[in-house]
Design an enzyme around this catalytic site. Structure first.
Site, PDB file in Angstrom:
ATOM      1  N   LYS A  22       0.837  -1.213   0.000  1.00 23.76           N
ATOM      2  CA  LYS A  22       0.000   0.000   0.000  1.00 23.76           C
ATOM      3  C   LYS A  22       0.867   1.257   0.000  1.00 23.76           C
ATOM      4  O   LYS A  22       0.635   2.175  -0.783  1.00 23.76           O
ATOM      5  CB  LYS A  22      -0.908  -0.044   1.239  1.00 23.76           C
ATOM      6  CG  LYS A  22      -1.864   1.116   1.352  1.00 23.76           C
ATOM      7  CD  LYS A  22      -3.137   0.711   2.075  1.00 23.76           C
ATOM      8  CE  LYS A  22      -2.976   0.543   3.575  1.00 23.76           C
ATOM      9  NZ  LYS A  22      -2.920   1.820   4.287  1.00 23.76           N
ATOM     10  N   ARG A  27       2.836   5.929  -3.316  1.00 22.86           N
ATOM     11  CA  ARG A  27       3.985   6.738  -3.742  1.00 22.86           C
ATOM     12  C   ARG A  27       4.231   6.622  -5.243  1.00 22.86           C
ATOM     13  O   ARG A  27       4.593   7.604  -5.898  1.00 22.86           O
ATOM     14  CB  ARG A  27       5.230   6.322  -2.944  1.00 22.86           C
ATOM     15  CG  ARG A  27       5.169   6.817  -1.483  1.00 22.86           C
ATOM     16  CD  ARG A  27       6.151   6.058  -0.602  1.00 22.86           C
ATOM     17  NE  ARG A  27       6.303   6.608   0.735  1.00 22.86           N
ATOM     18  CZ  ARG A  27       5.458   6.389   1.759  1.00 22.86           C
ATOM     19  NH1 ARG A  27       4.373   5.651   1.580  1.00 22.86           N
ATOM     20  NH2 ARG A  27       5.694   6.915   2.948  1.00 22.86           N
ATOM     21  N   ARG A 123      -8.411  12.084  12.467  1.00 23.80           N
ATOM     22  CA  ARG A 123      -6.972  11.839  12.689  1.00 23.80           C
ATOM     23  C   ARG A 123      -6.151  13.132  12.682  1.00 23.80           C
ATOM     24  O   ARG A 123      -6.484  14.100  12.019  1.00 23.80           O
ATOM     25  CB  ARG A 123      -6.457  10.823  11.652  1.00 23.80           C
ATOM     26  CG  ARG A 123      -7.153   9.479  11.861  1.00 23.80           C
ATOM     27  CD  ARG A 123      -6.658   8.423  10.925  1.00 23.80           C
ATOM     28  NE  ARG A 123      -5.269   8.074  11.178  1.00 23.80           N
ATOM     29  CZ  ARG A 123      -4.562   7.270  10.393  1.00 23.80           C
ATOM     30  NH1 ARG A 123      -5.098   6.761   9.307  1.00 23.80           N
ATOM     31  NH2 ARG A 123      -3.317   6.992  10.698  1.00 23.80           N
ATOM     32  N   ASP A 315       2.351  -1.103  11.881  1.00 26.72           N
ATOM     33  CA  ASP A 315       1.028  -1.528  11.380  1.00 26.72           C
ATOM     34  C   ASP A 315       0.710  -2.978  11.743  1.00 26.72           C
ATOM     35  O   ASP A 315      -0.384  -3.464  11.439  1.00 26.72           O
ATOM     36  CB  ASP A 315       0.970  -1.363   9.860  1.00 26.72           C
ATOM     37  CG  ASP A 315       0.911   0.110   9.459  1.00 26.72           C
ATOM     38  OD1 ASP A 315       0.561   0.955  10.313  1.00 26.72           O
ATOM     39  OD2 ASP A 315       1.220   0.413   8.290  1.00 26.72           O
ATOM     40  N   ARG A 346      -5.921   1.643  18.203  1.00 27.67           N
ATOM     41  CA  ARG A 346      -5.677   0.193  18.118  1.00 27.67           C
ATOM     42  C   ARG A 346      -5.357  -0.434  19.469  1.00 27.67           C
ATOM     43  O   ARG A 346      -5.448  -1.657  19.597  1.00 27.67           O
ATOM     44  CB  ARG A 346      -4.564  -0.097  17.098  1.00 27.67           C
ATOM     45  CG  ARG A 346      -5.056   0.109  15.693  1.00 27.67           C
ATOM     46  CD  ARG A 346      -4.051  -0.263  14.634  1.00 27.67           C
ATOM     47  NE  ARG A 346      -4.707  -0.190  13.334  1.00 27.67           N
ATOM     48  CZ  ARG A 346      -4.077  -0.066  12.173  1.00 27.67           C
ATOM     49  NH1 ARG A 346      -2.755  -0.026  12.136  1.00 27.67           N
ATOM     50  NH2 ARG A 346      -4.759  -0.013  11.044  1.00 27.67           N
TER      51      ARG A 346
HETATM   52  C1  S3P Z   1       2.845   4.851   6.311  1.00 26.32           C
HETATM   53  C2  S3P Z   1       3.410   5.232   7.504  1.00 26.32           C
HETATM   54  C3  S3P Z   1       2.890   4.797   8.806  1.00 26.32           C
HETATM   55  C4  S3P Z   1       1.942   3.630   8.690  1.00 26.32           C
HETATM   56  C5  S3P Z   1       0.943   3.808   7.568  1.00 26.32           C
HETATM   57  C6  S3P Z   1       1.674   3.956   6.247  1.00 26.32           C
HETATM   58  C7  S3P Z   1       3.432   5.348   5.043  1.00 26.32           C
HETATM   59  O1  S3P Z   1       2.190   5.879   9.400  1.00 26.32           O
HETATM   60  O2  S3P Z   1       1.259   3.408   9.893  1.00 26.32           O
HETATM   61  O3  S3P Z   1       0.060   2.712   7.495  1.00 26.32           O
HETATM   62  O4  S3P Z   1       3.069   4.835   3.970  1.00 26.32           O
HETATM   63  O5  S3P Z   1       4.280   6.258   5.112  1.00 26.32           O
HETATM   64  P1  S3P Z   1       2.926   6.978  10.345  1.00 26.32           P
HETATM   65  O6  S3P Z   1       3.854   7.743   9.508  1.00 26.32           O
HETATM   66  O7  S3P Z   1       1.777   7.829  10.847  1.00 26.32           O
HETATM   67  O8  S3P Z   1       3.582   6.174  11.415  1.00 26.32           O
END
Ligand code: S3P
Length: 433
Positions: A22, A27, A123, A315, A346
């Site tokens: 994901k 990106r 959030r 995650d 969570r």
């Molecule tokens: C992600 C960074 C993480 C992760 C999210 C995906 C990313 O979040 O929990 O599912 O793709 O950069 P945080 O940067 O808030 O830790």
């Protein structure tokens, strides 16, 4: 409201390949959009989160095509080629999309507004807005949350910013803004976080200086379109890794998984618990390392999780908490307050679900203490959190009776096809509308 009814089965068998990553899929679309030329993406995650990014990129005037399953081509418009969207950009459930777009849009000539679903609208966004404002961006949040309103035409300058929280999303947003800021931008991390942005920017021809704990970007003349092959998502593989740890009687393999060391903290945590895990067939998928993950039967023992591993497994805690519930003895997680601001809180939601299944646990301000032991039957609420829904489906491998999991529709944000794949290795999941 959709739900799962998962009947207990004692064992899983076979092997799986999980959908694309994901983080990397988001990106690939964004970087392809601001590059010059045609970017070809394969292995793209066709989950709701990345489709929200795809729609947003299209609303910004970028032509995106999907010539086949997992394939996307993006006609890049260059660093300042976006056109003003007609309406607010809806990021759905995707925190990554919203935060990275904040970085990208804060340097554009036009105004934009970012919104999301009920979970995303709760959030925190100031963690991104604040450093971007320090760079000169004009951004407003509402009590720190979306909608995020970005005023166009700001001229940004580079900053040297020490992240107060370990967050790859915040780091990435600042670096993306830094692509069009005056002077250089440096981000300092308090702990290592996923580095997909750094790796992929380099694939698109942008030079970065990466030293331990700091990344510096200088505004490039442009990014060059690239081919991006997206590896399997470690975070999706995590459910099958834990399922195999608690439910496989023979070696179980998850194929083609991204094993970037900034993502694989779960493997270390499970190994400390006694799991027998092997990485086979190491290879590369562009800038990212990939391997097959083999899990052999072993007994799990409770551990105190080293805090340094938390950002490397951020995650994976819903799945890990299920492993802890199935281990012998106590497991303690601390230093994980970030879990409270994910798609759900969570810590609270996993604790409530574990309690509903009779698993003794104690909520800590920054983590959870779990007493391993028998897992009962019962009803758990995912609070619309995809990873919590999938974690409790895995718990059925040790449950005394059926587990009903409520509010499961968001599994489609990250793992389309989860139910079918889980069924293919033996889990007994029924979906109810
Ligand atoms: C992600 C960074 C993480 C992760 C999210 C995906 C990313 O979040 O929990 O599912 O793709 O950069 P945080 O940067 O808030 O830790």
């Amino acid at each position: 409201m959709s739900s799962y009814r998962v009947s207990p089965v004692p064992v899983i068998t076979g092997e799986v390949t999980v959908p694309g990553d994901k983080s990397i899929s988001h990106r690939a679309l964004m970087f392809g959009a601001i590059a010059t030329g045609t970017t070809h993406v394969s292995g793209f995650l066709e989950g709701e989160d990345c489709l929200a990014t795809l729609r947003a990129v299209s609303s910004l005037g970028v032509s995106v095509e999907r010539p086949g399953p997992g394939l996307v081509t993006v006609q890049g418009v260059g660093l300042d080629g976006f056109t003003a969207p007609q309406s607010p950009l809806d990021m759905g459930n995707a925190g990554t999309a919203m935060r990275l777009f904040m970085g990208l849009l804060s340097t554009q000539a036009f105004d934009s507004t970012l919104v999301g679903d009920e979970s995303l609208m709760r959030r925190p966004m100031e963690r991104v807005a604040k450093p971007l404002r320090e760079m000169g961006a004009r951004i407003a949040t509402v009590d720190g949350r979306p909608p995020v309103r970005i005023s166009g035409g700001a001229r940004l300058h580079g900053i040297d910013y020490a992240l107060p929280v370990a967050s790859a999303q915040v780091k990435s947003a600042i670096l993306l803004a830094g692509l069009r800021a005056e002077g250089e931008t440096t981000v300092r991390e308090p702990a290592v976080t996923r580095d997909h942005t750094e790796r992929m920017l380099q694939t698109f021809g942008c030079e970065l200086v990466v030293r331990s704990g700091t990344v510096t970007v200088r505004p490039p003349a442009g990014l060059a379109a690239a081919r991006v092959a997206v590896p399997g998502d470690f975070s999706s593989a995590a459910f099958f890794i834990v399922a195999a740890c608690i439910g496989a009687r023979e070696p179980f393999v998850i194929r083609g998984v991204g094993v970037n060391p900034t993502r694989t903290g779960l493997l270390e945590m499970l190994a400390l618990m006694g799991a027998d895990l092997r990485l086979l067939n190491h290879r590369s998928c562009g800038a990212e390392p990939v391997a097959d993950i083999e899990v052999r039967p072993a007994r799990l023992r409770g551990i105190v999780v080293p805090e340094r591993l938390v950002p490397l497994a951020i995650d994976e805690f819903p799945a890990f908490f299920v492993a802890a519930a199935c281990a012998e003895g106590e497991t303690v997680v601390t230093g994980a307050e970030e879990l409270r601001v994910k798609e759900s809180d969570r810590i609270a939601v996993m604790a409530a679900g574990l309690s509903a299944l009779g698993v003794t646990n104690e909520v800590l301000a920054d983590g959870l203490r779990i007493q391993g032991g028998p897992v009962g039957a019962g009803k758990v609420h995912s609070r619309g959190d995809h990873r919590i829904a999938m974690a409790f489906a895995v718990a059925s491998l040790r449950a005394a009776g059926p587990i009903e999991i409520q509010d499961t529709a968001n599994v489609a944000t990250s793992f389309p096809g989860f139910v079918q794949l889980a069924r293919s290795v033996g889990l007994a999941i029924d979906e109810c509308a």
